[in-house]
Design an enzyme around this catalytic site. Structure first.
Site, mmCIF file in Angstrom:
data_model
loop_
_atom_site.group_PDB
_atom_site.id
_atom_site.type_symbol
_atom_site.label_atom_id
_atom_site.label_comp_id
_atom_site.label_asym_id
_atom_site.label_seq_id
_atom_site.Cartn_x
_atom_site.Cartn_y
_atom_site.Cartn_z
ATOM 1 N N LYS A 88 -10.888 -3.966 -3.962
ATOM 2 C CA LYS A 88 -11.726 -2.783 -4.150
ATOM 3 C C LYS A 88 -10.955 -1.649 -4.805
ATOM 4 C CE LYS A 88 -13.018 -2.945 0.470
ATOM 5 N NZ LYS A 88 -12.818 -2.805 1.924
ATOM 6 N N LYS B 289 0.823 -1.216 0.000
ATOM 7 C CA LYS B 289 0.000 0.000 0.000
ATOM 8 C C LYS B 289 0.854 1.262 0.000
ATOM 9 C CE LYS B 289 -4.396 -1.735 1.273
ATOM 10 N NZ LYS B 289 -5.627 -1.707 2.005
ATOM 11 N N LYS C 45 -5.268 -10.521 -6.712
ATOM 12 C CA LYS C 45 -6.416 -10.655 -5.810
ATOM 13 C C LYS C 45 -7.556 -9.722 -6.255
ATOM 14 C CE LYS C 45 -6.441 -8.317 -1.793
ATOM 15 N NZ LYS C 45 -6.850 -7.938 -0.454
HETATM 16 N N1 AQP Z 1 -9.992 -11.213 -2.915
HETATM 17 C C1 AQP Z 1 -10.319 -11.640 -1.702
HETATM 18 N N2 AQP Z 1 -10.585 -12.955 -1.483
HETATM 19 C C2 AQP Z 1 -10.945 -13.404 -0.245
HETATM 20 N N3 AQP Z 1 -11.040 -12.589 0.828
HETATM 21 C C3 AQP Z 1 -10.790 -11.261 0.645
HETATM 22 N N4 AQP Z 1 -10.808 -10.219 1.491
HETATM 23 C C4 AQP Z 1 -10.473 -9.089 0.810
HETATM 24 N N5 AQP Z 1 -10.230 -9.386 -0.458
HETATM 25 C C5 AQP Z 1 -10.414 -10.736 -0.606
HETATM 26 C C6 AQP Z 1 -11.168 -10.319 2.894
HETATM 27 O O1 AQP Z 1 -12.185 -9.366 3.160
HETATM 28 C C7 AQP Z 1 -12.050 -8.908 4.511
HETATM 29 C C8 AQP Z 1 -12.078 -7.405 4.543
HETATM 30 O O2 AQP Z 1 -10.857 -6.918 4.102
HETATM 31 P P1 AQP Z 1 -10.446 -5.410 4.186
HETATM 32 O O3 AQP Z 1 -11.421 -4.589 4.854
HETATM 33 O O4 AQP Z 1 -9.047 -5.331 4.669
HETATM 34 O O5 AQP Z 1 -10.549 -5.100 2.731
HETATM 35 P P2 AQP Z 1 -9.374 -4.987 1.845
HETATM 36 O O6 AQP Z 1 -8.339 -6.040 2.067
HETATM 37 O O7 AQP Z 1 -8.966 -3.572 1.987
HETATM 38 O O8 AQP Z 1 -10.116 -5.284 0.541
HETATM 39 P P3 AQP Z 1 -9.371 -5.163 -0.706
HETATM 40 O O9 AQP Z 1 -10.341 -5.259 -1.785
HETATM 41 O O10 AQP Z 1 -8.246 -6.108 -0.714
HETATM 42 O O11 AQP Z 1 -8.861 -3.657 -0.580
HETATM 43 P P4 AQP Z 1 -7.594 -3.027 -1.214
HETATM 44 O O12 AQP Z 1 -7.925 -2.929 -2.646
HETATM 45 O O13 AQP Z 1 -7.501 -1.712 -0.520
HETATM 46 O O14 AQP Z 1 -6.460 -3.965 -0.931
HETATM 47 C C9 AQP Z 1 -10.753 -9.522 5.051
HETATM 48 O O15 AQP Z 1 -11.079 -10.657 5.822
HETATM 49 C C10 AQP Z 1 -10.022 -9.921 3.807
HETATM 50 O O16 AQP Z 1 -9.151 -11.008 4.031
#
Ligand code: AQP
Length: 339
Positions: free
Chosen positions: A204, A118, A201
Site C-alpha cells: 500500500k 520501515k 511485494k
Molecule cells: N503483497 C502481499 N501478498 C500477500 N499478502 C500480503 N499482505 C500484505 N501484503 C501482501 C498481507 O495482508 C495482511 C495485512 O497486512 P498489513 O495490515 O500489515 O498490511 P501491510 O503489510 O502494512 O500491507 P502493505 O501493503 O505491505 O503495507 P506497507 O506498504 O506499509 O508495507 C497481512 O496478513 C499481510 O501478510
C-alpha cells in the site's frame, strides 16, 4: 515442556492505512473467509493501534478503518459468524502488550526485518511503537488464545516472535497457559508482487498506484493495470519450472491461480505457450469478475457509516468477552493483586 492443546481459534488483523490491495485480499482476506466457512471460531481485527506506529491523519484513519471494515464484509466476512472489530475498542490488547513488552527481549525486536524496512536509515527517529509493534501483535493473538493465524509470507517472522513470547512466558512462569500459535501461510498467493517490479511485494505504501490493484478500483482501472503490468517477451512456459527467473510472469500466474481457486500448475497447463497479449486479457476478465463486485459492495456499505460503527462496536463487545478472562488469568499468573 509438553505443549497442551487449545481449542482451535483463528485470529488475524489488517492495518487500516488505506489502499487495501490485491495482496491483502489474496494473502489475507480471502483466506479469512475460508476459515470462517470451515466453521472455525474466527476473530478479525482492524489494527488501528498498529497503524499509528507511523503517522496517520486522524480523519484518514477514521475513514480507512470504516473502509477496511467494509472491505472485510464485502469480501465475505459475515459479522454474525465471525467477530469483526477495531483494536482500540478492546483495551485488553494494549494491557496484554505491556506484559509482553516485559517478556520480549530487545535483541529479538532488533532482528525484525519489518522494523528495519520501515524505520529505514533513520531508526533513531522511528517511534517506540514501531519498535514494539511485534509485542502488540503477539498480544492481539494471544489475548484470544488464538491457535492459527492466516497471514501473508511477510508476517512469518512476527509470528515466530509471537511463538517465542508464548514459550518464554510459559517457561518463566512454569505454565502452559499460552498456545504456540501456528502461522497459516498457504495458497498460490502468499506473496503477491508489485505489477511494476516482480522483485518487490505489492504494497500500500508503493508510490506508484499502477504497482497494485486496490480493492476500490473500478473494472476499467483493474483491466488497465493488468494490461500495463510489466512482463517479459517470452510466452508462458509449459511447466511451472519454466517460471523460474521470470518473477513478473510467475506473479501473474500466481494471481490467476489464487483468484481462480486453482494452482499455478493448473493455470500453466491451461495457458502453456500463450503470449501475454492473450493471457493478460483472460486474467483481467477473471480479476474484474472477482474484484468488481467487492469494490461495488464496499462503496455501498460506506454510505452507511453508522451501520459499520454498530458492527464494530458489537464485535468489540464480543471480543472483550473472550479477552477479559484471558487477561485476568495472565495478571494472576504474573502476580498482580486484585486480578
Ligand atoms: N503483497 C502481499 N501478498 C500477500 N499478502 C500480503 N499482505 C500484505 N501484503 C501482501 C498481507 O495482508 C495482511 C495485512 O497486512 P498489513 O495490515 O500489515 O498490511 P501491510 O503489510 O502494512 O500491507 P502493505 O501493503 O505491505 O503495507 P506497507 O506498504 O506499509 O508495507 C497481512 O496478513 C499481510 O501478510
Amino acid at each position: 515442556m509438553t505443549e497442551v492443546s487449545h481449542t482451535p481459534r483463528v485470529f488475524s488483523g489488517i492495518q487500516p492505512t488505506g489502499n487495501l490491495h490485491l495482496g491483502n485480499y489474496l494473502g489475507a482476506l480471502k483466506r479469512f473467509v475460508d476459515s470462517q466457512e470451515e466453521g472455525i471460531s474466527s476473530i478479525f481485527c482492524m489494527v488501528d493501534l498498529h497503524a499509528i506506529t507511523v503517522w496517520q491523519e486522524p480523519q484518514d484513519l477514521r475513514h480507512a478503518t470504516r473502509e477496511l471494515a467494509a472491505g472485510f464484509i464485502a469480501s465475505g466476512i459475515d459479522p454474525t459468524k465471525s467477530i469483526l472489530f477495531n483494536q482500540s475498542q478492546v483495551p485488553e490488547h494494549t494491557q496484554m502488550a505491556w506484559v509482553f513488552n516485559c517478556v520480549a527481549r530487545m535483541g529479538w525486536m532488533k532482528r525484525m526485518t519489518q522494523f528495519k524496512d520501515k524505520a529505514g536509515k533513520n531508526a533513531e527517529n522511528a517511534s517506540l511503537g514501531l519498535f514494539g509493534y511485534p509485542a502488540l501483535m503477539a498480544a492481539d493473538i494471544l489475548v484470544y488464545h488464538a491457535t492459527h493465524v492466516p497471514v501473508g509470507e511477510d508476517q512469518k517472522q512476527h509470528l515466530e516472535l509471537t511463538q517465542e513470547i508464548a514459550r518464554k512466558f510459559n517457561h518463566d512462569y512454569e505454565t502452559e497457559f499460552f498456545p504456540i500459535t501456528k502461522p497459516v501461510i498457504e495458497g498460490a498467493a502468499t506473496r503477491v508482487m508489485s505489477l511494476r517490479d516482480g522483485s518487490k511485494k505489492m504494497s500500500k505504501s508503493d508510490p506508484s498506484d499502477m504497482s497494485r490493484i486496490n480493492l476500490t478500483d473500478d473494472a476499467d482501472t483493474i483491466a488497465r493495470k493488468i494490461r500495463k503490468a510489466k512482463t517479459d517477451p517470452e510466452p508462458l512456459p509449459d511447466s511451472v519450472e519454466g517460471l523460474e527467473n521470470r518473477p513478473e510472469a510467475r506473479n501473474l500466474v500466481n494471481i490467476y491461480a489464487a483468484l481462480a481457486d486453482s494452482t499455478a500448475e493448473a493455470v500453466i497447463a491451461d495457458h502453456a505457450g500463450q503470449q501475454f497479449g492473450t493471457f493478460k486479457p483472460s486474467l483481467a476478465d477473471l480479476a474484474v469478475a472477482k474484484l468488481a463486485p467487492i469494490s461495488e459492495e464496499m462503496a455501498r456499505l460506506m454510505q452507511d457509516k453508522a451501520e459499520i460503527d454498530g458492527i464494530l462496536k458489537n464485535g468489540a463487545d464480543r471480543a472483550r468477552a473472550i479477552a477479559a478472562p484471558i487477561l485476568k488469568k495472565t495478571y494472576q499468573i504474573v502476580g498482580m493483586v486484585g486480578a
